[in-house]
Design a protein around this motif. Sequence first.
Motif, mmCIF file in Angstrom:
data_model
loop_
_atom_site.group_PDB
_atom_site.id
_atom_site.type_symbol
_atom_site.label_atom_id
_atom_site.label_comp_id
_atom_site.label_asym_id
_atom_site.label_seq_id
_atom_site.Cartn_x
_atom_site.Cartn_y
_atom_site.Cartn_z
ATOM 1 N N GLY A 109 0.793 -1.220 0.000
ATOM 2 C CA GLY A 109 0.000 0.000 0.000
ATOM 3 C C GLY A 109 0.830 1.278 0.000
ATOM 4 O O GLY A 109 2.016 1.273 0.307
ATOM 5 N N GLN A 150 -2.558 4.164 2.753
ATOM 6 C CA GLN A 150 -3.057 2.789 2.831
ATOM 7 C C GLN A 150 -1.948 1.795 3.170
ATOM 8 O O GLN A 150 -2.105 0.594 2.952
ATOM 9 C CB GLN A 150 -3.705 2.407 1.487
ATOM 10 C CG GLN A 150 -4.969 3.186 1.166
ATOM 11 C CD GLN A 150 -6.038 3.003 2.219
ATOM 12 O OE1 GLN A 150 -6.294 1.890 2.666
ATOM 13 N NE2 GLN A 150 -6.669 4.112 2.623
ATOM 14 N N LYS A 162 -2.443 -1.627 4.853
ATOM 15 C CA LYS A 162 -3.893 -1.821 4.852
ATOM 16 C C LYS A 162 -4.385 -2.427 3.538
ATOM 17 O O LYS A 162 -5.138 -3.409 3.542
ATOM 18 C CB LYS A 162 -4.613 -0.493 5.076
ATOM 19 C CG LYS A 162 -4.342 0.171 6.408
ATOM 20 C CD LYS A 162 -5.069 1.502 6.489
ATOM 21 C CE LYS A 162 -4.757 2.226 7.795
ATOM 22 N NZ LYS A 162 -5.433 3.555 7.849
ATOM 23 N N SER A 163 -3.980 -1.815 2.436
ATOM 24 C CA SER A 163 -4.524 -2.229 1.142
ATOM 25 C C SER A 163 -3.426 -2.353 0.100
ATOM 26 O O SER A 163 -2.403 -1.652 0.162
ATOM 27 C CB SER A 163 -5.569 -1.224 0.641
ATOM 28 O OG SER A 163 -6.660 -1.136 1.513
ATOM 29 N N SER A 191 -2.142 -1.372 -3.451
ATOM 30 C CA SER A 191 -2.360 -0.189 -4.299
ATOM 31 C C SER A 191 -1.935 -0.517 -5.726
ATOM 32 O O SER A 191 -0.857 -1.092 -5.945
ATOM 33 C CB SER A 191 -1.555 1.004 -3.779
ATOM 34 O OG SER A 191 -1.908 1.303 -2.443
ATOM 35 N N GLU A 213 -6.405 2.290 -2.599
ATOM 36 C CA GLU A 213 -7.143 1.307 -1.804
ATOM 37 C C GLU A 213 -7.827 0.328 -2.764
ATOM 38 O O GLU A 213 -9.035 0.365 -2.979
ATOM 39 C CB GLU A 213 -8.178 2.017 -0.925
ATOM 40 C CG GLU A 213 -8.839 1.116 0.100
ATOM 41 C CD GLU A 213 -9.805 1.875 0.995
ATOM 42 O OE1 GLU A 213 -10.470 1.229 1.825
ATOM 43 O OE2 GLU A 213 -9.896 3.118 0.853
ATOM 44 N N SER A 270 -7.971 -5.012 0.192
ATOM 45 C CA SER A 270 -7.269 -5.118 1.474
ATOM 46 C C SER A 270 -6.177 -6.192 1.413
ATOM 47 O O SER A 270 -6.335 -7.221 0.739
ATOM 48 C CB SER A 270 -8.255 -5.434 2.595
ATOM 49 O OG SER A 270 -8.706 -6.770 2.501
ATOM 50 N N ASN A 299 -5.298 -8.137 3.733
ATOM 51 C CA ASN A 299 -5.801 -9.358 4.361
ATOM 52 C C ASN A 299 -6.515 -10.240 3.350
ATOM 53 O O ASN A 299 -6.325 -11.469 3.324
ATOM 54 C CB ASN A 299 -6.742 -9.020 5.510
ATOM 55 C CG ASN A 299 -6.003 -8.445 6.715
ATOM 56 O OD1 ASN A 299 -4.800 -8.672 6.873
ATOM 57 N ND2 ASN A 299 -6.712 -7.697 7.541
ATOM 58 N N ASP A 300 -7.344 -9.642 2.483
ATOM 59 C CA ASP A 300 -8.053 -10.419 1.471
ATOM 60 C C ASP A 300 -7.091 -10.991 0.436
ATOM 61 O O ASP A 300 -7.284 -12.107 -0.061
ATOM 62 C CB ASP A 300 -9.112 -9.567 0.779
ATOM 63 C CG ASP A 300 -10.336 -9.334 1.651
ATOM 64 O OD1 ASP A 300 -10.520 -10.098 2.613
ATOM 65 O OD2 ASP A 300 -11.103 -8.387 1.362
#
Length: 319
Positions: free
Chosen positions: A223, A227, A230-231, A233, A283, A286, A288-289
């Motif tokens: 990210g 982000q 978190k995400s 990019s 973003e 995520s 995590n996904d």
Amino acid sequence: MAEESKDLSLMVPAAVGSCDLMNAVVRKAPPAHYILKIDSYSFLLAILKIKGASFYSTDIFEASGYKWRLYFYPDGDKERYGEGCISLYVSIEDTSALQPGWEIDANVRFFVYDQIRDEYLMFQDTKRLHEINKECGIAQLLDLSYFKNPTNGFLFRDKCVVGVEIFANIYTGVGECLPAPEKFYYNPYTWKINDYSKRANVLYSEVFVRGNHHWKLRLCPKGDFGQEAKSLSLYLELVESEPATRIYADYKFQLKNQESGEDFELTGLDVFSSSTPSWGFSEFLSINDVEDSSKGFLVEDVLIIQVEIIHISAVKKFS
């Protein structure tokens, strides 16, 4: 202080004969660019009669960066239906120095001086001038009977004064065109990233071509722009671009699901240029996904991204 002017249509009796009088305004300030003073109107008429001419032409003068000449028809330009009126024109001169194909938008104000009231009657003409048509003016400027009536002050004690202001803008032929968007048949670019977990935080794809333009993808696995951690990019970048190039492109990103086939996708429509060559999503999805093995995006440490550029409209300059 604002220049004083007033609508002459409120001042002239309806019975007064006129040519272009109802389109005139009254102004106190004299014409800024050129004034022609005739100390003997009758002498001018006699000279023109002897010479078999119908107009008096002034010397060349400069206004708005160009050279001009004023033409005064004291008895009207009969060839252009100006009989019974006075006529005034200007012509652009010395155009050989202008670029081939030149065009000039001229906003010209003609003036007739009221010597009794110390004010000017102003008329306006606007015309596009070019090599074939170098002249602008009004054939039916002012009715001769109204002009010669001494109580109106225009021809007073055999004297009269006319003048002109010229505001000109040259058409350079320079501009731009936003063409209809070019639609591409389905031809996505696929980027397969092996050893994804071992890669740096900024990754670039190979350069690919769509619509005669060169592109690449930029991926930040951890990210960026707020982000971080978190995400994921993801961005589309225009690789080569002329300084003035602008390209409208709509595109679709897909993160391939290698198990279920249910891909994650986002679409964008942006303007790519040399100053803003990169557009996309800070973003995107995520982390995590992405890293969750049950989601099917990251399989055996391989991530697959596709981008489809759907339409492109590249702004074209012309001159």
